[in-house]
Write an enzyme that holds these catalytic residues in place. Structure first.
Site, short mmCIF file in Angstrom:
data_model
loop_
_atom_site.label_atom_id
_atom_site.label_comp_id
_atom_site.label_asym_id
_atom_site.label_seq_id
_atom_site.Cartn_x
_atom_site.Cartn_y
_atom_site.Cartn_z
N ARG A 54 0.82 -1.21 0.00
CA ARG A 54 0.00 0.00 0.00
C ARG A 54 0.85 1.26 0.00
NH1 ARG A 54 -2.76 -4.37 1.56
NH2 ARG A 54 -5.03 -4.36 1.62
N ASP A 75 -4.32 -15.71 6.65
CA ASP A 75 -3.00 -16.14 6.18
C ASP A 75 -2.29 -17.05 7.18
OD1 ASP A 75 -3.32 -14.75 3.84
OD2 ASP A 75 -2.27 -12.96 4.53
C1 S3P Z 1 -4.33 -9.19 1.78
C2 S3P Z 1 -5.58 -9.71 1.96
C3 S3P Z 1 -5.85 -11.15 2.13
C4 S3P Z 1 -4.58 -11.94 2.43
C5 S3P Z 1 -3.43 -11.52 1.58
C6 S3P Z 1 -3.14 -10.04 1.76
C7 S3P Z 1 -4.18 -7.73 1.61
O1 S3P Z 1 -6.45 -11.66 0.95
O2 S3P Z 1 -4.80 -13.32 2.28
O3 S3P Z 1 -2.27 -12.27 1.88
O4 S3P Z 1 -3.04 -7.23 1.71
O5 S3P Z 1 -5.20 -7.06 1.41
P1 S3P Z 1 -8.05 -11.61 0.76
O6 S3P Z 1 -8.46 -10.26 1.09
O7 S3P Z 1 -8.32 -11.95 -0.67
O8 S3P Z 1 -8.59 -12.65 1.70
#
Ligand code: S3P
Length: 439
Positions: free
Chosen positions: A29, A316
Site C-alpha cells: 500500500r 494467512d
Molecule cells: C491481503 C488480503 C488477504 C490476504 C493476503 C493479503 C491484503 O487476501 O490473504 O495475503 O493485503 O489485502 P483476501 O483479502 O483476498 O482474503
C-alpha cells in the site's frame, strides 16, 4: 543458486529475540498510494521481499520514482499522472499486488497488461474485475485469471458494492479505484477483513469512512505525502508464535515490533483458546497502526473449533495453525475457510498432504480441515511453492519425531527473505539445501 529445500531437525528449547520484518500488506500500500499521491511519501520498515519489490517495479514502470534514503527509509515520488507502461507489469507471486493495482489503475486512462508467475496465473481475478467494470473500467481476464488487460478508461462512476466474500483485496481494489471516481465509492463486507487501506488513506488525508460494515471513499482524492512507519508483519510473527508455543524453553521467545491490528490477529485469539501463553508488551501506535512486542512461552495445547468469524482475521495463518493443531492434544476443526483454496496454493489440500506425509490424521472438507492432534513424525513434505506452507512445516519440524525435509522453499523470499536465518538465530536446526542437493 537458489535455496531449493530445507532440512529441519527437532529442536530443543528455542529462545531469544526476533525483530519481525515489515508488513507485506502495508508495504504494497505504501507503493500504491505513494505512486498516486500529491507529494512524496517516505516509509521506514518497508518489506524488501519479492512481492513488494514486484509492486515497486510496477509503480516505477508507471512513472513513480523510488529512492532509498540511506537510513533504511525509502521515498516514493509520484508523477503528475501515471503513464502506460512499455512492457507487461509482472506481479510475480503476489495476489495483493495485482488485484490492488487493477483497482488503482482502472480509472487512470492506462493501457497495461498485468501478469505474474504460474501460481498467480491460476488465481481468480474476476472478483475484482467484475465490480470495477460496473464503475466503467475496461478490463479483460483470461478465463477469469491473469494476464489481465486494462484499457484506457475514466473517469469512473462511484458506486456501492456488497462483497460476497470478506476480502480485503477486493475492498482495497475498489477503494483505490474510488480515488479516481466521481462521488462516494462504498464497499460493504459480510465479515470484518483487514483495514490497512482505510487506515493509510485516512493517515494521508483522504476522505474515508470505515467500520465493521466496510469502507467508503469520496473521490476524486489524492493522498498527500508524508512519512509512515511500517510495523512488523503479524503473519511473519505467526511462525515464531507457533514455534515458541511448541518448542520454547523456560524463557519466553520475544518478537519485536509486531503489528497487532485487530483485523489481523485472529491467530492470537485462536492460540490462546488452545491454551497458549502469549503476552503483548509495549503496546504503541505508529502511523495509525497498533504495534507491540510479543512474548510467547512453551504451552500445553489442545485442539479448538475455530469460530467462523475469526477465519478472515486469521486468513494467512492457517498453515501455522494447522501444524500447531497436529501437535496439540485433541481435535481441531476449521470450517468456512474455502478462501484458503485460492491462495498462493490450495492451502487446504497442500497442508493436508503435508500433514499426512508426517503421519497426521486429517479429514479434508471443501471449506476446511479436521485435524486429529497428537504428534508428527519426520519425513518429506512438498510446500508446492507456497511460502507460508514452507515456513509452517519448518516450525512443525521443531517438535516432530525426526528430521523433516521441506521441498520447494524458494518462494519464502516473497514474504520473509530472512526466515531461515531468523529461525536459526533462535535455535531452530535448519539447513538450507541448494539446487541439486535436495534429494
Ligand atoms: C491481503 C488480503 C488477504 C490476504 C493476503 C493479503 C491484503 O487476501 O490473504 O495475503 O493485503 O489485502 P483476501 O483479502 O483476498 O482474503
Amino acid at each position: 543458486m537458489s535455496v531449493a529445500a530445507w532440512r529441519v531437525k527437532p529442536a530443543g528449547a528455542l529462545a531469544g529475540r526476533v525483530v519481525i520484518p515489515g508488513d507485506k500488506s502495508i508495504s504494497h500500500r505504501v507503493m500504491l498510494l505513494g505512486a498516486v499521491g500529491s507529494a512524496p511519501l517516505e516509509a521506514w520498515g518497508f518489506l524488501h521481499s519479492e512481492d513488494c519489490l514486484a509492486t515497486r517495479h510496477a509503480m516505477e514502470a508507471l512513472g513513480a520514482r523510488v529512492t532509498e534514503l540511506g537510513d533504511g527509509g525509502l521515498r516514493v515520488e509520484p508523477p503528475e499522472q501515471l503513464r502506460s507502461p512499455a512492457a507487461p507489469l509482472d506481479f510475480g507471486n503476489s495476489g495483493t499486488g495485482i488485484r490492488l493495482a487493477m483497482g488503482l489503475l482502472a480509472g487512470r486512462r492506462i493501457e497495461a497488461e498485468l501478469t505474474g508467475d504460474a501460481s498467480l496465473c491460476r488465481r481468480p481475478m474476476e472478483r475484482v474485475a467484475a465490480p470495477l467494470r460496473t464503475m466503467g473500467a475496461s478490463i479483460e481476464t483470461v478465463d477469469g485469471r491473469p494476464p489481465v488487460t486494462l484499457h484506457a478508461a475514466g473517469p469512473l462512476k462511484a458506486r456501492a458494492y456488497d462483497m460476497p466474500v470478506a476480502s480485503a483485496q477486493v475492498k482495497s481494489a475498489l477503494l483505490l479505484a474510488g480515488l479516481a471516481a466521481e462521488g462516494r465509492t462504498v464497499v460493504t463486507q459480510p465479515a470484518v477483513s483487514r483495514d490497512h487501506t482505510e487506515r493509510m488513506l485516512a493517515a494521508l488525508g483522504c476522505p474515508v469512512e470505515a467500520g465493521e460494515w466496510g469502507a467508503a471513499v469520496l473521490g476524486p482524492a489524492r493522498p498527500r505525502g508524508g512519512r509512515v512507519v511500517v510495523p512488523g508483519d503479524f503473519s511473519s510473527a505467526a511462525f515464531f508464535l507457533a514455534a515458541g508455543l511448541l518448542a520454547g524453553g523456560d524463557a519466553p521467545l520475544e518478537l519485536l515490533g509486531v503489528g497487532v491490528n485487530p483485523t489481523r490477529t485472529g491467530l492470537l485469539e485462536l492460540l490462546r483458546m488452545m491454551g497458549g501463553r502469549i503476552e503483548l508488551c509495549r503496546l504503541r501506535e505508529e502511523c495509525g497502526e497498533p504495534v507491540a512486542d510479543l512474548r510467547v512461552w512453551r504451552s500445553e495445547l489442545r485442539g479448538v473449533d475455530v469460530p467462523p468469524a475469526l477465519v478472515p482475521l486469521a486468513i494467512d495463518e492457517f498453515p501455522a495453525l494447522f501444524v500447531v493443531a497436529a501437535l496439540a492434544a485433541g481435535t481441531t476443526r476449521v470450517r468456512g475457510a474455502e478462501e484458503l483454496r485460492v491462495k498462493e496454493s490450495d492451502r487446504i489440500a497442500v497442508m493436508a498432504r503435508g500433514l499426512e506425509a508426517l503421519g497426521a490424521r486429517v479429514v479434508e472438507q471443501p471449506d476446511g480441515l479436521l485435524i486429529e492432534g497428537g504428534g508428527l513424525s519426520g519425513g518429506t513434505v512438498d510446500s508446492e511453492g507456497d511460502h507460508r506452507v514452507a515456513m509452517a512445516f519448518a516450525v512443525a519440524a521443531a517438535r516432530a519425531d525426526g528430521p523433516v525435509t521441506i521441498l520447494d522453499v524458494a518462494n519464502v523470499a516473497t514474504s520473509f527473505p530472512g526466515f531461515a536465518a531468523a529461525a536459526a538465530g533462535v535455535g531452530l536446526d535448519i539447513a538450507e539445501l541448494r539446487t541439486g542437493a535436495a534429494a
